[in-house]
Design a protein around this motif. Structure first.
Motif, short mmCIF file in Angstrom:
data_model
loop_
_atom_site.label_atom_id
_atom_site.label_comp_id
_atom_site.label_asym_id
_atom_site.label_seq_id
_atom_site.Cartn_x
_atom_site.Cartn_y
_atom_site.Cartn_z
N ASP A 153 42.51 41.10 35.39
CA ASP A 153 41.01 42.81 34.57
C ASP A 153 40.78 42.02 33.44
O ASP A 153 39.32 41.45 33.52
CB ASP A 153 41.25 43.06 35.32
CG ASP A 153 40.62 44.55 35.26
OD1 ASP A 153 39.29 44.12 35.29
OD2 ASP A 153 40.79 45.08 35.59
N SER A 157 36.30 40.31 32.74
CA SER A 157 35.94 41.78 32.34
C SER A 157 35.61 40.76 31.11
O SER A 157 34.36 41.17 30.61
CB SER A 157 36.72 42.87 31.18
OG SER A 157 37.14 43.77 32.27
N GLN A 183 44.43 43.54 46.01
CA GLN A 183 44.11 44.40 44.60
C GLN A 183 43.33 43.77 43.80
O GLN A 183 42.11 43.95 43.18
CB GLN A 183 45.12 44.99 44.36
CG GLN A 183 46.00 45.85 44.25
CD GLN A 183 46.65 46.05 43.53
OE1 GLN A 183 47.42 46.45 42.19
NE2 GLN A 183 48.50 46.67 44.27
N THR A 186 39.61 43.72 45.00
CA THR A 186 39.05 44.87 44.60
C THR A 186 38.64 44.15 43.02
O THR A 186 37.30 44.43 42.60
CB THR A 186 39.73 45.52 44.79
OG1 THR A 186 39.76 45.72 46.21
CG2 THR A 186 39.48 46.53 44.25
N ILE A 187 39.48 43.42 42.32
CA ILE A 187 39.08 43.20 40.56
C ILE A 187 37.49 41.83 41.09
O ILE A 187 36.78 42.19 39.84
CB ILE A 187 40.11 42.93 39.86
CG1 ILE A 187 41.34 43.33 40.40
CG2 ILE A 187 40.18 42.16 38.87
CD1 ILE A 187 43.09 43.43 39.20
N ALA A 189 35.83 41.61 43.14
CA ALA A 189 33.98 42.14 43.50
C ALA A 189 33.61 42.38 42.90
O ALA A 189 32.76 42.83 42.01
CB ALA A 189 34.70 42.51 44.46
N ARG A 190 34.98 43.27 41.59
CA ARG A 190 33.49 45.09 40.53
C ARG A 190 33.08 43.84 39.61
O ARG A 190 32.37 44.10 39.02
CB ARG A 190 35.13 45.35 39.94
CG ARG A 190 34.56 46.09 38.75
CD ARG A 190 35.46 47.11 38.53
NE ARG A 190 36.99 46.64 38.37
CZ ARG A 190 38.17 46.35 39.17
NH1 ARG A 190 38.42 47.44 39.61
NH2 ARG A 190 39.42 46.72 38.06
N HIS A 191 34.01 42.28 39.26
CA HIS A 191 33.67 41.61 37.89
C HIS A 191 31.96 40.90 39.16
O HIS A 191 32.09 39.53 38.03
CB HIS A 191 34.32 40.80 37.66
CG HIS A 191 35.29 41.87 36.95
ND1 HIS A 191 35.05 42.79 35.21
CD2 HIS A 191 36.39 41.95 37.22
CE1 HIS A 191 36.10 43.78 35.36
NE2 HIS A 191 37.17 43.29 35.49
N ASP A 220 36.62 42.72 50.42
CA ASP A 220 36.15 42.34 49.17
C ASP A 220 36.68 40.32 49.64
O ASP A 220 36.06 39.98 48.39
CB ASP A 220 37.04 42.58 47.96
CG ASP A 220 36.38 44.48 47.74
OD1 ASP A 220 34.80 44.64 48.45
OD2 ASP A 220 36.71 45.18 46.99
#
Length: 390
Positions: A153, A157, A183, A186-187, A189-191, A220
């Protein structure tokens, strides 16, 4: 139902092979480094290749060689994973597929996360694609290895654009759990990052740790992911050159369709024929027999190490035929495989090639007969008893 473990070919037959495993060192060395196995081919594969040779079927690979439909059937039978055959492409091998997908999804100079200790070509493959390696090592909690999800993550980031996942993991044999994979998706996809999952060891997951394809875990994962795999590791077909690239979303399938046409032409015809035969139901019984042998061997290796090399640290892998062994207590240097080959005449893979976490480690291929495995450990133990360090 009881499955009979597969028997390895006799040593005198294996020494007639011309592959890397059997031609890299002299006959006094037991080769247990490269990921080739010592078993006869599945009969369906032998039949397919024999017929091709008999009729001179040695031309170009056809534009639609039926690899996609064969893999779709295999994935559903073994993992309950429904793959759209229109979203499957093919190429020469898994690392070719990884390079081309990274080239299509990551700009030159952008960073790609890998999780060492990891398959050595991961380092080179990222660079070949024009990207930069960012290492986020696996976490070892004393009982097993896990993805460092907070570390990944943080890397994403900080600007990393992709994760090159090894699932199941080489060299540790870790089968990443569905929860960890979800998980990770999801990480990513968020980025807005991509996950490329090398799943070549998936068919060799042991019953106590079932394999989960990354693309199957969530929406995701389907959105961010690509999978690249092959029958080559389980069925010992590396020299025949064939792998499949899989997408689970239409957007990612479009990425695969837009790859240069030469990517598919790199597929060998014998590779296509043998992968189709491997993925067919006709080879399932052979695969079960192979997994039974590997299950016996991973336990036998634990017993042999406990008896003959008690300072070695080894966890039986959850998938595959590769053992990751910490022998640092024997003081054979950062790269113990060198001393072991010189003094015990056993060729193991070099731990540091897998990243800094591999110092003091070796990778041993136990895809062989129990007699060879036993002799190899006994040779290394004799070296240990001699008191030599280098």
């Amino acid at each position: 139902m009881t499955v009979t473990p597969l028997d390895a070919l006799p040593l005198e037959v294996l020494r007639r092979r011309s592959s890397t495993k059997w031609r890299s060192y002299g006959p006094d060395v037991i080769p247990m480094f490269v990921a080739e196995t010592d078993f006869p081919l599945a009969p369906a594969i032998t039949d397919a290749l024999r017929e091709a040779v008999e009729i001179g079927d040695t031309g170009y690979t056809p534009p639609r060689p039926e690899i996609g439909s064969a893999f779709v059937s295999f994935a559903h039978r073994h993992w309950g994973w429904r793959v759209d055959p229109a979203r499957v492409r093919w190429t020469g091998d898994v690392m070719m597929g990884v390079v081309e997908i990274l080239r299509a999804t990551v700009a030159p100079g952008e960073r790609v996360v890998i999780t060492p200790p990891v398959y050595p070509p991961f380092f080179d493959t990222v660079r070949e694609a024009g990207a930069v390696v960012e290492e986020v090592p696996l976490v070892d909690d004393g009982s097993g290895w896990f993805l460092d999800l907070p570390g990944i993550d943080a890397a994403l980031s900080g600007g990393a654009r992709a994760v090159l996942l090894c699932n199941p993991h080489n060299p540790t044999g870790t089968v990443h759990s569905r929860e960890q994979l979800a998980q990770l998706a999801t990480i990513a996809a968020r980025h807005g990052a991509v996950v490329v999952s090398d799943e070549i060891h998936g068919p060799l997951a042991h019953a106590d740790h079932p394999f989960t394809p990354f693309l199957s875990v969530s929406d995701d994962a389907a959105d961010v992911g690509f999978a690249v795999t092959s029958a080559s590791k389980a069925y010992n077909l590396a020299g025949l050159k064939c792998a499949v690239m899989v997408a689970a979303s239409e957007a990612n399938a479009a990425v695969l369709r837009q790859l240069p046409w030469e990517v598919e032409w790199r597929t060998g015809l014998f590779g296509a024929l043998s992968n189709i035969a491997a993925f067919s139901g006709d080879s399932d019984a052979w695969l079960a027999s192979l997994r039974a042998r590997l299950d016996v061997n991973r336990t036998l290796l634990a017993e042999l190490l406990a008896q003959h090399l008690p300072l070695a640290r080894y966890r039986p892998p959850q998938a595959g035929f590769l053992a990751w062994i910490d022998v640092s207590a024997y003081k054979w240097g950062d790269d113990p495989a060198v001393a072991v080959r010189r003094n015990a005449r056993v060729a193991l893979h070099h731990g540091p090639y897998f990243g800094p976490q591999g110092r003091g480690h070796v990778r041993m291929n136990f895809g062989c007969g129990p007699d060879i495995l036993r002799e190899a450990v006994e040779r290394i133990a004799a070296f240990a008893r001699s008191g030599s360090r280098l």
